[in-house]
Enzyme design. Structure first.
Site, mmCIF file in Angstrom:
data_model
loop_
_atom_site.group_PDB
_atom_site.id
_atom_site.type_symbol
_atom_site.label_atom_id
_atom_site.label_comp_id
_atom_site.label_asym_id
_atom_site.label_seq_id
_atom_site.Cartn_x
_atom_site.Cartn_y
_atom_site.Cartn_z
ATOM 1 N N LYS A 172 40.776 24.768 54.289
ATOM 2 C CA LYS A 172 39.747 24.545 53.265
ATOM 3 C C LYS A 172 39.343 25.865 52.588
ATOM 4 C CE LYS A 172 36.395 22.807 50.898
ATOM 5 N NZ LYS A 172 36.612 21.973 49.713
ATOM 6 N N LYS A 241 29.329 30.794 48.435
ATOM 7 C CA LYS A 241 29.240 30.699 49.908
ATOM 8 C C LYS A 241 30.636 30.580 50.516
ATOM 9 C CE LYS A 241 29.088 26.672 51.473
ATOM 10 N NZ LYS A 241 29.837 25.585 52.103
HETATM 11 P P1 NAD Z 1 24.357 19.351 48.722
HETATM 12 O O1 NAD Z 1 23.492 20.546 48.728
HETATM 13 O O2 NAD Z 1 24.330 18.407 47.554
HETATM 14 O O3 NAD Z 1 24.086 18.470 50.042
HETATM 15 C C1 NAD Z 1 23.700 18.993 51.274
HETATM 16 C C2 NAD Z 1 22.536 18.144 51.793
HETATM 17 O O4 NAD Z 1 22.167 18.620 53.081
HETATM 18 C C3 NAD Z 1 21.298 18.238 50.899
HETATM 19 O O5 NAD Z 1 20.888 16.930 50.516
HETATM 20 C C4 NAD Z 1 20.265 18.920 51.796
HETATM 21 O O6 NAD Z 1 18.928 18.483 51.565
HETATM 22 C C5 NAD Z 1 20.756 18.534 53.173
HETATM 23 N N1 NAD Z 1 20.307 19.427 54.253
HETATM 24 C C6 NAD Z 1 20.196 20.771 54.240
HETATM 25 N N2 NAD Z 1 19.771 21.226 55.423
HETATM 26 C C7 NAD Z 1 19.606 20.133 56.203
HETATM 27 C C8 NAD Z 1 19.175 19.945 57.543
HETATM 28 N N3 NAD Z 1 18.818 20.990 58.314
HETATM 29 N N4 NAD Z 1 19.114 18.690 58.031
HETATM 30 C C9 NAD Z 1 19.447 17.622 57.243
HETATM 31 N N5 NAD Z 1 19.858 17.742 55.965
HETATM 32 C C10 NAD Z 1 19.935 18.978 55.470
HETATM 33 O O7 NAD Z 1 25.845 19.889 48.947
HETATM 34 P P2 NAD Z 1 27.201 19.074 48.720
HETATM 35 O O8 NAD Z 1 27.765 19.436 47.380
HETATM 36 O O9 NAD Z 1 27.003 17.656 49.105
HETATM 37 O O10 NAD Z 1 28.127 19.822 49.791
HETATM 38 C C11 NAD Z 1 28.054 19.522 51.185
HETATM 39 C C12 NAD Z 1 29.166 20.301 51.882
HETATM 40 O O11 NAD Z 1 30.437 19.844 51.395
HETATM 41 C C13 NAD Z 1 29.115 21.807 51.617
HETATM 42 O O12 NAD Z 1 29.484 22.482 52.789
HETATM 43 C C14 NAD Z 1 30.130 22.003 50.496
HETATM 44 O O13 NAD Z 1 30.652 23.301 50.500
HETATM 45 C C15 NAD Z 1 31.153 20.951 50.849
HETATM 46 N N6 NAD Z 1 31.931 20.416 49.719
HETATM 47 C C16 NAD Z 1 31.345 20.111 48.531
HETATM 48 C C17 NAD Z 1 32.128 19.589 47.491
HETATM 49 C C18 NAD Z 1 31.520 19.225 46.151
HETATM 50 O O14 NAD Z 1 32.290 19.012 45.195
HETATM 51 N N7 NAD Z 1 30.199 19.129 46.015
HETATM 52 C C19 NAD Z 1 33.494 19.370 47.684
HETATM 53 C C20 NAD Z 1 34.054 19.662 48.927
HETATM 54 C C21 NAD Z 1 33.271 20.185 49.934
#
Ligand code: NAD
Length: 294
Positions: A172, A241
């Protein structure tokens, strides 16, 4: 059908949890943000108000959290999965973190006979919504076999990368290493096209069938730049990040990656200039903002 706990119901976690619901599972979920919990409840999920409450009821716990800080807190912190989990449960960690933390979480959970699969995903919010994600999983064959039917509800291309719980994260981070370069290339090339007065749509039609094409050019241009809409999607701050995580992985090996170092610096500057909460396609706007009078 299993009871699945889902922690982190954000841009990726919400559509993934909804696909598990659509697959007929009971899903209990938690997010620190109230709007995320409300959206999940409206989709048929059962909201719980903490990690321990979710873990108590779940057969399988999924997490989709911003990054290493939150993953460490949710798994290894007080009241976290390691403390409250019980033998026979399985954790499926879907966030992007580094391999070293993935291995540390896996070995801590193993002390309580809780299984772990480190399974970062690629394919964006679009892929999460229509369950076409690529999933790169690391963990024992037994844990992977348990997770596989759930992966089938979330994605299309499912890879068991290896038994090492950090293996999926390595793939990843290399994927996002490419994304960092491509996103900057698209941003700079399109800002230059604007300076040349060249129509970006015409450029895309030609380059999308030439070797200048890339999945990221297509995504960043068609879904964001062409529509002049920059709500994430995948936030620039999250890309930074991931690039920092890739750098830590490289540093552990003493790797020398000269352009990558400079690239990280450029993304740091765009996040400092307040582009961090916008989709990564907004790097194009950042590069445009550097052009005097453009
Ligand atoms: P996001 O910020 O939209 O979602 C993360 C969620 O986690 C938020 O709703 C936040 O409130 C919650 N959160 C934070 N701390 C928390 C805690 N202690 N307990 C419970 N909930 C908590 O991010 P995202 O875009 O959904 O990405 C999530 C993961 O997936 C990341 O690691 C990102 O790098 C990865 N990712 C994202 C994408 C994309 O296109 N958005 C694609 C592949 C991978």
């Amino acid at each position: 059908m299993a009871t699945i706990g889902f922690i982190g119901l954000g841009n990726m976690g919400f559509p993934m949890s909804r696909n598990l619901l659509r697959g007929g599972h009971r899903v209990v979920g938690y997010d620190i943000a109230a709007p995320a919990r409300e959206r999940f409840a409206a989709a048929g999920g059962e909201v719980r108000l903490g990690v321990a409450e979710v873990v108590r009821e779940a057969d399988v716990v999924c997490t989709s959290l911003p990054g290493p800080v939150e993953v460490e807190e949710v798994y290894l912190g007080p009241g976290g999965v390691a403390e409250t989990g019980r033998a026979g449960q399985l954790a499926i960690e879907l966030s992007t973190i580094g391999p070293t933390l993935g291995r540390r979480v896996a070995s801590t959970l193993a002390e309580k006979s809780v299984g772990f699969v480190g399974a970062p995903v690629s394919g964006g919010v679009e892929g999460a919504e229509v369950a076409t994600l690529t999933i790169m999983a690391g963990g024992s064959a037994e844990s992977f076999a348990r997770a596989e039917p759930l992966f089938g509800l979330l994605g299309k291309n499912i890879f068991h990368v290896g038994e090492d719980p950090g293996a999926g994260y390595i793939v990843k981070l290399l994927n996002n290493f490419f994304i960092g370069f491509y996103t900057e290339a698209v941003a700079e090339a399109l800002a230059l096209a604007d300076l040349l007065g060249f129509d970006k749509e015409k450029l895309f039609q030609i380059l999308n069938v030439s070797y200048g094409r890339s999945g990221i050019y297509q995504r960043n241009y068609e879904l964001f730049i062409a529509k002049e809409r920059y709500e994430p999607g995948f936030a620039l701050g999250l890309l930074l990040k991931d690039l920092a995580l890739a750098r830590s992985m490289a540093e552990e090996l003493g790797a020398r990656l000269p352009i990558f170092e400079r690239l990280l610096e450029v993304y740091r500057q765009s996040v400092e200039a307040d582009f961090g909460t916008r989709d990564m396609a907004a790097q194009y706007l950042y590069v445009k903002s550097l052009q005097g009078g453009a």
